[in-house]
Design an enzyme around this catalytic site. Structure first.
Site, PDB file in Angstrom:
ATOM      1  N   ASP A   1       0.870  -1.182   0.000  1.00 28.49           N
ATOM      2  CA  ASP A   1       0.000   0.000   0.000  1.00 28.49           C
ATOM      3  C   ASP A   1       0.906   1.231   0.000  1.00 28.49           C
ATOM      4  OD1 ASP A   1      -1.703   2.110   0.546  1.00 28.49           O
ATOM      5  OD2 ASP A   1      -2.309   1.385   2.530  1.00 28.49           O
ATOM      6  N   ALA A   2       0.995   1.876  -1.158  1.00 26.60           N
ATOM      7  CA  ALA A   2       1.855   3.061  -1.278  1.00 26.60           C
ATOM      8  C   ALA A   2       1.017   4.296  -0.955  1.00 26.60           C
ATOM      9  CB  ALA A   2       2.437   3.134  -2.682  1.00 26.60           C
ATOM     10  N   GLY A   3       1.106   4.770   0.288  1.00 29.52           N
ATOM     11  CA  GLY A   3       0.294   5.903   0.746  1.00 29.52           C
ATOM     12  C   GLY A   3       1.023   7.217   0.579  1.00 29.52           C
ATOM     13  N   GLY A   4       0.341   8.286   0.950  1.00 32.26           N
ATOM     14  CA  GLY A   4       0.906   9.621   0.819  1.00 32.26           C
ATOM     15  C   GLY A   4       2.194   9.798   1.614  1.00 32.26           C
TER      16      GLY A   4
ATOM     17  N   GLU B   1      -7.700   1.713  -3.750  1.00 30.23           N
ATOM     18  CA  GLU B   1      -7.371   1.911  -2.331  1.00 30.23           C
ATOM     19  C   GLU B   1      -8.504   1.584  -1.356  1.00 30.23           C
ATOM     20  OE1 GLU B   1      -6.034   5.897  -1.553  1.00 30.23           O
ATOM     21  OE2 GLU B   1      -5.838   5.545   0.604  1.00 30.23           O
TER      22      GLU B   1
ATOM     23  N   THR C   1      -2.424  10.111   5.977  1.00 30.06           N
ATOM     24  CA  THR C   1      -1.938  11.481   5.820  1.00 30.06           C
ATOM     25  C   THR C   1      -3.137  12.416   5.900  1.00 30.06           C
ATOM     26  OG1 THR C   1      -0.336  10.522   4.283  1.00 30.06           O
ATOM     27  CG2 THR C   1      -0.471  12.932   4.381  1.00 30.06           C
TER      28      THR C   1
ATOM     29  N   GLY D   1      -3.008  12.593   9.741  1.00 31.00           N
ATOM     30  CA  GLY D   1      -1.653  12.443  10.258  1.00 31.00           C
ATOM     31  C   GLY D   1      -0.688  13.488   9.705  1.00 31.00           C
TER      32      GLY D   1
ATOM     33  N   THR E   1      -1.510  16.518   9.033  1.00 34.88           N
ATOM     34  CA  THR E   1      -1.823  17.742   9.781  1.00 34.88           C
ATOM     35  C   THR E   1      -1.103  17.740  11.124  1.00 34.88           C
ATOM     36  OG1 THR E   1      -4.021  17.506   8.797  1.00 34.88           O
ATOM     37  CG2 THR E   1      -3.758  19.202  10.503  1.00 34.88           C
TER      38      THR E   1
ATOM     39  N   SER F   1      -1.886   4.498  10.156  1.00 36.67           N
ATOM     40  CA  SER F   1      -0.605   4.542  10.871  1.00 36.67           C
ATOM     41  C   SER F   1      -0.481   5.716  11.826  1.00 36.67           C
ATOM     42  CB  SER F   1       0.555   4.597   9.879  1.00 36.67           C
ATOM     43  OG  SER F   1       0.478   3.532   8.976  1.00 36.67           O
TER      44      SER F   1
HETATM   45  P1  ATP Z   1      -2.916   8.291   2.778  1.00 33.96           P
HETATM   46  O1  ATP Z   1      -3.682   7.050   3.091  1.00 33.96           O
HETATM   47  O2  ATP Z   1      -3.620   9.539   3.236  1.00 33.96           O
HETATM   48  O3  ATP Z   1      -2.427   8.343   1.367  1.00 33.96           O
HETATM   49  P2  ATP Z   1      -0.739   7.009   4.190  1.00 33.96           P
HETATM   50  O4  ATP Z   1      -1.315   5.730   3.704  1.00 33.96           O
HETATM   51  O5  ATP Z   1       0.710   7.248   3.931  1.00 33.96           O
HETATM   52  O6  ATP Z   1      -1.566   8.259   3.643  1.00 33.96           O
HETATM   53  P3  ATP Z   1      -0.661   6.154   6.933  1.00 33.96           P
HETATM   54  O7  ATP Z   1       0.575   5.403   6.592  1.00 33.96           O
HETATM   55  O8  ATP Z   1      -1.849   5.376   7.353  1.00 33.96           O
HETATM   56  O9  ATP Z   1      -1.028   7.142   5.744  1.00 33.96           O
HETATM   57  O10 ATP Z   1      -0.358   7.221   8.070  1.00 33.96           O
HETATM   58  C1  ATP Z   1       0.590   8.254   7.870  1.00 33.96           C
HETATM   59  C2  ATP Z   1       0.734   9.028   9.163  1.00 33.96           C
HETATM   60  O11 ATP Z   1       1.215   8.155  10.184  1.00 33.96           O
HETATM   61  C3  ATP Z   1       1.695  10.180   9.114  1.00 33.96           C
HETATM   62  O12 ATP Z   1       1.082  11.361   8.660  1.00 33.96           O
HETATM   63  C4  ATP Z   1       2.148  10.284  10.562  1.00 33.96           C
HETATM   64  O13 ATP Z   1       1.260  11.087  11.311  1.00 33.96           O
HETATM   65  C5  ATP Z   1       2.037   8.855  11.072  1.00 33.96           C
HETATM   66  N1  ATP Z   1       3.295   8.090  11.121  1.00 33.96           N
HETATM   67  C6  ATP Z   1       3.429   6.906  11.773  1.00 33.96           C
HETATM   68  N2  ATP Z   1       4.668   6.433  11.693  1.00 33.96           N
HETATM   69  C7  ATP Z   1       5.373   7.319  10.958  1.00 33.96           C
HETATM   70  C8  ATP Z   1       6.719   7.386  10.514  1.00 33.96           C
HETATM   71  N3  ATP Z   1       7.609   6.438  10.831  1.00 33.96           N
HETATM   72  N4  ATP Z   1       7.091   8.432   9.744  1.00 33.96           N
HETATM   73  C9  ATP Z   1       6.219   9.383   9.409  1.00 33.96           C
HETATM   74  N5  ATP Z   1       4.930   9.388   9.823  1.00 33.96           N
HETATM   75  C10 ATP Z   1       4.495   8.375  10.573  1.00 33.96           C
HETATM   76 MG    MG Z   2      -3.287   5.096   3.378  1.00 35.23          MG
END
Ligand code: ATP
Ligand code: MG
Length: 270
Positions: free
Chosen positions: A6-9, A74, A103, A125, A127, A229
Site C-alpha cells: 500500500d503506497a500511501g501519501g 485503495e 496522511t 496524520g 496535519t 498509521s
Molecule cells: P494516505 O492514506 O492519506 O495516502 P498514508 O497511507 O501514507 O496516507 P498512513 O501510513 O496510514 O497514511 O499514516 C501516515 C501518518 O502516520 C503520518 O502522517 C504520521 O502522522 C504517522 N506516522 C506513523 N509512523 C510514521 C513514521 N515512521 N514516519 C512518518 N509518519 C508516521
Molecule cells: Mg493510506
C-alpha cells in the site's frame, strides 16, 4: 510468494504471510520507493505483488517490470483488509464506521459485505506533523508522538466549563469549546513545546472523531473502527479519540496491525 503493498501519501506498507501463515509487516517512507525496490530484489522468492494506494503509479514506475502485478483500488483494499483483521480478532459488526487516519482521513460505512466511502477530512496524520512542525519546529514523527504524550492541553484549549463558569453547562462541560481557544483570551505566556503538540494532537483527534460520529449517527452505526498509521504507537491520540467517542455515546474499536489494512487487502486480492 505473494506480497501486498500500500503506497500511501506518507508511508508505504508491505504485508505478506510467512511459512507459518503469520502476517509479516514492514514500512518504508513513500519518498524512498527505491528502498522498496531493493527490498523486493533481496526477496527473490516473491512472484506476485498486490498494489494499492495513491502512490501506486509512482511505485509501479520503479517496480513494474519485476513481477506479476495485481492492482486494487485503495478503498476496496482498505475495507478488504479491515474485514480480515476484524475477523481475525473475533469482531463481527452488522454495521460500523471505518475511519482511516492516514496522511488525510477517509471515513467509510461498512454493512455486511458492502461498504461506501461517506466522507473525510484533510485533517489527518499529515496535519499532526505539519502543524506541530510549524508551531514548534519539531518535524520528527517519533519526537512529536513522544512529546504529545507528555503534554497538557489545559492552558491552551478552552473547555465548555471554562466558558460557563459557575453555571450549569448546556452540554458536557468537559467537551472542548474551542481548540486553542484559551490562548486568545488569556494573558500571553510561553507554552511548553509538549503542551502545544499535545493540543495539536487533541485538535486532530477531535475533528476526526466529531466527523466520524456525525456519520455514525446518520448511518445508525454504534461502532467506529479507527485505523491508519497515525494511530501506531500513539496512545495519546488513541486516548483522545476513544474518550471523545465514548463521551458522545459511541464505541471506539482499535485493532492490531490496523495501519496495514490496505497492504493486507492488496495481498488478499492476489
Ligand atoms: P494516505 O492514506 O492519506 O495516502 P498514508 O497511507 O501514507 O496516507 P498512513 O501510513 O496510514 O497514511 O499514516 C501516515 C501518518 O502516520 C503520518 O502522517 C504520521 O502522522 C504517522 N506516522 C506513523 N509512523 C510514521 C513514521 N515512521 N514516519 C512518518 N509518519 C508516521
Ligand atoms: Mg493510506
Amino acid at each position: 510468494k505473494a506480497i501486498g503493498i500500500d503506497a500511501g501519501g506518507t508511508l508505504t506498507k508491505v504485508a505478506y504471510l510467512d511459512e507459518h501463515n503469520e502476517l509479516v509487516l514492514t514500512t518504508f517512507p513513500s519518498n524512498d520507493l527505491l528502498a522498496v525496490k531493493n527490498w523486493i530484489i533481496n526477496h527473490p522468492d516473491i512472484e506476485d505483488i498486490g498494489v494499492t494506494g495513491g502512490r501506486t503509479e509512482q511505485l509501479l514506475d520503479v517496480i513494474k517490470t519485476m513481477k506479476s502485478i495485481h492492482y486494487i483500488v485503495e478503498f476496496e483494499a482498505t475495507l478488504k483488509g479491515v474485514r480480515f483483521l476484524l475477523h481475525k480478532e473475533g469482531y463481527l459488526f452488522e454495521r460500523s464506521m471505518i475511519t482511516n487516519i492516514g496522511t488525510g482521513t477517509s471515513i467509510h460505512y461498512m454493512e455486511d459485505n458492502t461498504h461506501v466511502r461517506v466522507g473525510g477530512t484533510g485533517v489527518g496524520g499529515g496535519t499532526l506533523i505539519g502543524l506541530s512542525a510549524l508551531t514548534t519546529g519539531i518535524t520528527d514523527y517519533n519526537e512529536i508522538r513522544n512529546l504529545a504524550s507528555m503534554g497538557n492541553r489545559e492552558s491552551i484549549d478552552l473547555l465548555v466549563k471554562d466558558i460557563y463558569q459557575g453555571m450549569d453547562t448546556p452540554i458536557d462541560g468537559h467537551l472542548t469549546a474551542s481548540n486553542f481557544g484559551k490562548v486568545g483570551i488569556t494573558e500571553s505566556v510561553k507554552h511548553p513545546t509538549e503542551d502545544i503538540i499535545a493540543t495539536v494532537q487533541g485538535l486532530v483527534g477531535e475533528v476526526i472523531t466529531t466527523l466520524s460520529i456525525q456519520y455514525a449517527e446518520e448511518k445508525n452505526a454504534q461502532h467506529i473502527v479507527y485505523i491508519g498509521s497515525t494511530l501506531s504507537n500513539n496512545d495519546h491520540l488513541a486516548r483522545v479519540i476513544a474518550n471523545y467517542t465514548r463521551t458522545k455515546k459511541h464505541t471506539p474499536i482499535f485493532i492490531n496491525d490496523h495501519g496495514f489494512s490496505g497492504a493486507v487487502g492488496a495481498l488478499l486480492n492476489i
